[in-house]
Design a protein around this motif. Structure first.
Motif, mmCIF file in Angstrom:
data_model
loop_
_atom_site.group_PDB
_atom_site.id
_atom_site.type_symbol
_atom_site.label_atom_id
_atom_site.label_comp_id
_atom_site.label_asym_id
_atom_site.label_seq_id
_atom_site.Cartn_x
_atom_site.Cartn_y
_atom_site.Cartn_z
ATOM 1 N N ALA A 53 0.703 -0.960 -0.028
ATOM 2 C CA ALA A 53 0.079 -0.081 -0.072
ATOM 3 C C ALA A 53 0.808 1.481 0.105
ATOM 4 O O ALA A 53 0.786 2.353 -0.648
ATOM 5 C CB ALA A 53 -1.000 -0.011 1.094
ATOM 6 N N ALA A 54 1.814 1.329 0.760
ATOM 7 C CA ALA A 54 2.868 2.337 0.846
ATOM 8 C C ALA A 54 3.378 2.593 -0.599
ATOM 9 O O ALA A 54 3.563 3.692 -0.964
ATOM 10 C CB ALA A 54 3.828 2.166 1.789
ATOM 11 N N TYR A 55 4.075 1.581 -1.100
ATOM 12 C CA TYR A 55 4.475 1.802 -2.352
ATOM 13 C C TYR A 55 3.653 2.330 -3.502
ATOM 14 O O TYR A 55 4.104 3.343 -4.066
ATOM 15 C CB TYR A 55 5.181 0.463 -3.061
ATOM 16 N N ARG A 56 2.288 2.007 -3.369
ATOM 17 C CA ARG A 56 1.192 2.262 -4.384
ATOM 18 C C ARG A 56 1.055 3.920 -4.119
ATOM 19 O O ARG A 56 0.602 4.691 -5.132
ATOM 20 C CB ARG A 56 0.130 1.434 -4.477
ATOM 21 N N GLY B 259 -9.076 13.759 -7.549
ATOM 22 C CA GLY B 259 -9.799 12.795 -8.689
ATOM 23 C C GLY B 259 -9.647 11.362 -8.271
ATOM 24 O O GLY B 259 -9.616 11.237 -6.979
ATOM 25 N N ASN B 260 -9.530 10.505 -9.380
ATOM 26 C CA ASN B 260 -9.540 9.121 -9.113
ATOM 27 C C ASN B 260 -8.406 8.670 -8.387
ATOM 28 O O ASN B 260 -8.196 7.540 -7.430
ATOM 29 C CB ASN B 260 -9.534 8.424 -10.230
ATOM 30 N N GLY B 261 -7.176 9.424 -8.479
ATOM 31 C CA GLY B 261 -5.979 8.932 -8.135
ATOM 32 C C GLY B 261 -6.057 9.082 -6.532
ATOM 33 O O GLY B 261 -5.579 8.267 -5.875
ATOM 34 N N LEU B 262 -6.286 10.213 -6.127
ATOM 35 C CA LEU B 262 -6.211 10.538 -4.814
ATOM 36 C C LEU B 262 -7.427 9.782 -4.036
ATOM 37 O O LEU B 262 -7.262 9.390 -2.763
ATOM 38 C CB LEU B 262 -6.613 11.977 -4.392
ATOM 39 N N ARG B 263 -8.511 9.618 -4.660
ATOM 40 C CA ARG B 263 -9.582 8.383 -4.020
ATOM 41 C C ARG B 263 -8.912 7.226 -3.848
ATOM 42 O O ARG B 263 -9.273 6.290 -2.916
ATOM 43 C CB ARG B 263 -10.637 8.458 -4.810
ATOM 44 N N GLY B 264 -8.117 6.618 -4.872
ATOM 45 C CA GLY B 264 -7.356 5.373 -4.700
ATOM 46 C C GLY B 264 -6.388 5.426 -3.529
ATOM 47 O O GLY B 264 -6.357 4.400 -2.916
ATOM 48 N N VAL B 265 -5.720 6.647 -3.307
ATOM 49 C CA VAL B 265 -5.000 6.778 -2.028
ATOM 50 C C VAL B 265 -5.906 6.514 -0.813
ATOM 51 O O VAL B 265 -5.226 5.597 -0.032
ATOM 52 C CB VAL B 265 -4.328 8.086 -2.034
ATOM 53 N N VAL C 22 -5.204 3.053 1.760
ATOM 54 C CA VAL C 22 -5.155 3.472 3.439
ATOM 55 C C VAL C 22 -5.991 2.810 4.219
ATOM 56 O O VAL C 22 -5.733 2.167 5.026
ATOM 57 C CB VAL C 22 -5.042 5.038 3.625
ATOM 58 N N ALA C 23 -7.234 2.876 3.723
ATOM 59 C CA ALA C 23 -8.342 2.288 4.636
ATOM 60 C C ALA C 23 -8.403 0.872 4.423
ATOM 61 O O ALA C 23 -8.782 0.329 5.322
ATOM 62 C CB ALA C 23 -9.583 2.699 3.901
#
Length: 345
Positions: free
Chosen positions: A257-260, A306-312, A316-317
């Protein structure tokens, strides 16, 4: 004379008892040694441990079939994971034969009443092996789906980058042509500079995204972040990296998760930051603390999620962490805290 015969008989019985004990001990040692080959030759190991167990119960008192249970678990796991019907049938048949032979050895040694408990122990080992195999298959499928989804997203980003960049270059090239036709060298020069800037930007983003697409399908972890930062630098980004703690101390889920998360943050820096500069900080302790900070492009005071930050946030969750994403007085920061051990998904 009778006393002499009795003495000889006692000596003979004692010798037989010693030989039986030695045989049982040798069988136990042989079963333990055979287990070292369980990953390479599971069927052979199951056969050897079953024979050794039969020797043990025949030569002495019944013992717990620990080695046989380990071998049965391994064969059941391999059989459940096999995509070949013949191999799968052979594996389960071997498990059944092993259980029958071990139970028969108990019966021949006069301990038939223990056959049922023995069978339950070995059946439980087989169920455990099948369960572990099923979980591994599901995890592999899940990992494959995630990798495919990640590559589809990157391919879509690559398409958008090229399409947007080439569109801008085409518009500026048309403006330059008209300026040259009108004899306005200043406007033509300005358009050509815009073309050069847009072209460099497209090449930089394409280089970065193609590098991500070429990643192997293996699972990434925290220790791969320095390599990720080096790839960003080769793409023309100015990245400062600070690491505190042992990157290998993270659990697999949290490490990936940290890497992605760092990968997505750097992609956003490349696409939205004017100077392509950022600072990445990774601290590993009881938790994994990551911060990716960059200055905002001139004229931009905030960024749309956007989608990228929602993916972050989703990553994390998934491991039970916390995220703070947003703009400050000196730029945009992605700050996350993850449990070092990760949390089962």
């Amino acid at each position: 004379m009778l006393q002499l015969v009795s003495a000889r008989s006692g000596t003979a019985d004692g010798s037989v008892s010693v030989i039986a004990e030695l045989g049982a001990t040798a069988a136990a040692i042989g079963a333990g040694v055979a287990l070292t080959l369980r990953d390479r030759r599971p069927l052979l190991v199951l056969g050897l441990t079953t024979i050794c167990y039969a020797v043990q119960v025949t030569a002495g008192a019944p013992v717990l079939p620990a080695a046989s249970a380990v071998a049965v678990e391994r064969v059941a796991r391999v059989a459940a994971a096999s995509e070949n019907d013949v191999s799968r049938a052979r594996g389960w048949a071997s498990v059944g034969v092993g259980i029958v032979v071990a139970a028969a050895a108990l019966g021949l040694s006069g301990n038939g009443f223990l056959a049922a408990p023995l069978g339950l122990v070995l059946l439980a080992a087989a169920v455990i092996g099948q369960s572990r195999s099923t979980r591994a298959i599901h995890e592999t499928a899940r990992r494959r789906e995630l990798i495919v989804a990640e590559r589809v997203r990157l391919a879509r980003d690559l398409h958008d980058v090229v399409g947007h960049g080439m569109g801008a270059i085409t518009v500026q090239a048309g403006a330059a042509r008209l300026a040259v036709a009108a004899g306005d060298t200043t406007a033509a020069t300005r358009s050509l500079l815009s073309i050069e800037t847009a072209g460099r930007g497209v090449l930089r983003e394409v280089r970065w995204l193609v590098g991500l697409l070429r990643e192997d399908s293996g699972r990434r972890d925290l220790a791969d972040i320095p390599e990720l930062v080096q790839a960003a630098r080769r793409s023309g980004m100015d990245i400062e990296l600070e690491i505190v703690g042992d990157l290998t101390a993270a659990g697999a889920d949290s490490g990936e998760a940290a890497y992605r998360i760092v990968q997505e943050a750097l992609t956003n820096v490349l696409r939205h930051c004017g100077d392509n500069a950022a600072r990445v900080t990774v601290e590993v302790g009881p938790t994994i603390d990551i911060a990716v900070h960059n200055r905002l492009a001139p004229g931009i005071t905030d960024a749309v999620e956007g989608n990228g930050l929602r993916g972050v946030r989703e990553r994390v969750a998934a491991v039970g962490g916390h995220a703070q994403l947003g703009a400050g007085a000196d730029g945009w920061t992605v700050r996350v805290q993850l449990p070092a051990s990760g949390r089962p998904r």
